[in-house]
Scaffold this active site. Structure first.
Site, PDB file in Angstrom:
ATOM      1  N   GLU A 131       0.988  -1.209   0.027  1.00 18.01           N
ATOM      2  CA  GLU A 131      -0.199   0.011  -0.083  1.00 18.01           C
ATOM      3  C   GLU A 131       1.056   1.206  -0.013  1.00 18.01           C
ATOM      4  O   GLU A 131       0.647   2.295  -0.519  1.00 18.01           O
ATOM      5  CB  GLU A 131      -0.851   0.297   1.152  1.00 18.01           C
ATOM      6  N   GLU A 132       1.924   1.240   0.713  1.00 18.09           N
ATOM      7  CA  GLU A 132       2.959   2.447   0.983  1.00 18.09           C
ATOM      8  C   GLU A 132       3.511   2.829  -0.146  1.00 18.09           C
ATOM      9  O   GLU A 132       3.931   3.942  -0.426  1.00 18.09           O
ATOM     10  CB  GLU A 132       3.769   2.322   2.158  1.00 18.09           C
ATOM     11  N   ASP A 157      -7.304   1.698   8.011  1.00 14.41           N
ATOM     12  CA  ASP A 157      -6.178   2.178   7.770  1.00 14.41           C
ATOM     13  C   ASP A 157      -5.915   3.162   8.827  1.00 14.41           C
ATOM     14  O   ASP A 157      -6.210   4.341   8.520  1.00 14.41           O
ATOM     15  CB  ASP A 157      -6.136   2.612   6.425  1.00 14.41           C
ATOM     16  N   HIS A 244       4.571   7.486   9.728  1.00 12.19           N
ATOM     17  CA  HIS A 244       5.517   6.974   9.004  1.00 12.19           C
ATOM     18  C   HIS A 244       6.616   7.280   9.341  1.00 12.19           C
ATOM     19  O   HIS A 244       7.977   7.460   8.525  1.00 12.19           O
ATOM     20  CB  HIS A 244       5.516   7.803   7.490  1.00 12.19           C
TER      21      HIS A 244
END
Ligand code: PHE
Ligand code: CA
Ligand code: ZN
Ligand code: ZN
Ligand code: ZN
Length: 281
Positions: A131-132, A157, A244
Site C-alpha cells: 500500500e505504502e 487504515d 511514517h
C-alpha cells in the site's frame, strides 16, 4: 454484533511489533518482516477455519503478497469484504499504520468464526501488500478480477492514532450511516474523513464501482481546539506525530480509539452480512 475485546487486538499489535523488532525494525512489503506478519495472521485464520490464499506479484524487483481469507458460506456472488494494508513504511514498525487495521481485521475475523452468525452475504477479509508504495496490492487484486461479486468494501487504515479523531469515510451513504449509527450509540461525535481522501486501499474498489466505507483516526493533520474539545487529546498536535516514522511503535496507539473502531467494524459487518440481527431502522 459482538463487542471485540481490545486486549486481543493489542496482543496482535504486540506480535507485529516484535516481528518488526526481529527483522530490522520494519514490516515493509517485500521484506522478511512483511512475510512474518503475513504468516502470523494466516496461521491464526487457518486455525479458525478460514479458507486462506496468497496472491503474489512483482514490483521493483521484489515479490509482494496479499493475503485473502474467505469465511465458508453465504452467497459467493454477494460478498462483503473488509481490508487493511499489512505493510509498514521502511522507516518503522508501522504499529498504528497499519498494524491497527490489520490486527482489528484479524480479531473481527476470529469473532465471525467464534460466533458463526447466519450470513446473508459471503464474508471475505484481505491484508494488502505494498500500500505504502502506491496502493499496489489492492490495485493488483481489483485488476485481476477480485472485485467481482463484491457488494461492499470496508477499509481500515490507521484506527488507533495516539491523539485520535473519529473520521468516517463519506463514500457510500448506507455504509457511512452504519458507522455513524455505531458512534451515535456510544455518544462519540464523528467527522467526515478528508485527510486521506482516495489515499488508501478502498480507492481501487471505489473506482471499480464497489460501494466503500471505512474509519480513520488521523495522520499528520493537526487536531484543532474544537476537535480536542469534543474528542479529548491535544489541540495543536498531529493526530499521529509518529506517522511514517520509527516511533510508530506499540507506544503509538490509543487503546480507546482502537477498541471503538474494532467494535464499529463488527457492528457494520453484522449489519451488512448477518441475518440474525434486526434490520436497521
Ligand atoms: N494510506 C495512508 C497511509 O498509509 C493513510 C490513510 C489512511 C489515507 C486512511 C486515507 C485513509 O499512509
Ligand atoms: Ca470492544
Ligand atoms: Zn502509511
Ligand atoms: Zn496506512
Ligand atoms: Zn445501521
Amino acid at each position: 454484533a459482538p463487542d471485540i475485546p481490545v486486549a486481543n487486538v493489542t496482543a496482535h499489535l504486540n506480535q507485529l511489533q516484535s516481528i518488526a523488532s526481529g527483522n530490522g525494525g520494519n514490516r515493509a512489503s517485500g521484506t522478511a518482516g512483511y512475510t512474518a506478519s503475513l504468516n502470523y495472521i494466516k496461521g491464526r485464520l487457518d486455525a479458525a477455519g478460514y479458507q486462506t490464499r496468497t496472491q503474489s506479484f512483482t514490483l521493483s524487483g521484489r515479490t509482494h503478497t496479499n493475503l485473502i481469507a474467505d469465511w465458508p458460506g453465504g452467497p459467493a456472488n454477494q460478498t462483503v469484504m473488509l481490508g487493511a494494508h499489512l505493510d509498514s513504511v521502511p522507516a518503522g514498525p508501522g504499529v498504528n499504520d497499519n498494524g491497527s487495521g490489520s490486527s482489528t481485521l484479524l480479531e473481527v475475523a476470529l469473532a465471525v468464526s467464534a460466533e458463526r452468525p447466519t450470513l446473508t452475504k459471503h464474508v471475505r477479509f484481505a491484508w494488502w501488500a505494498a500500500e505504502e508504495s502506491g496502493l499496489n496490492g489492492s490495485t493488483y487484486y481489483v485488476q485481476n478480477g477480485g472485485a467481482a461479486g463484491v457488494e461492499a468494501y470496508l477499509n481500515f487504515d490507521m484506527t488507533g492514532s495516539p491523539n485520535p479523531g473519529y473520521f468516517v469515510y463519506d463514500d457510500d451513504r448506507t455504509i457511512e450511516g452504519h458507522f455513524k449509527e455505531f458512534y451515535a450509540s456510544i455518544n462519540v461525535p464523528t467527522e467526515i474523513e478528508t485527510e486521506g481522501d482516495g489515499r488508501s486501499d478502498h480507492a481501487p474498489f471505489k473506482n471499480a464501482g464497489v460501494r466503500v466505507g471505512g474509519v480513520f483516526t488521523g495522520a499528520s493533520n493537526i487536531k484543532t481546539s474544537a476537535q480536542a474539545a469534543k474528542w479529548g487529546g491535544t489541540a495543536g498536535q498531529a493526530f499521529d506525530r509518529c506517522y511514517h516514522s520509527a516511533c510508530d511503535t506499540t507506544g503509538n496507539v490509543n487503546a480507546t480509539a482502537l477498541d471503538r473502531n474494532a467494535d464499529a467494524a463488527a457492528h457494520v459487518l453484522w449489519r451488512l452480512a448477518a441475518g440474525d440481527t434486526p434490520p436497521p431502522v
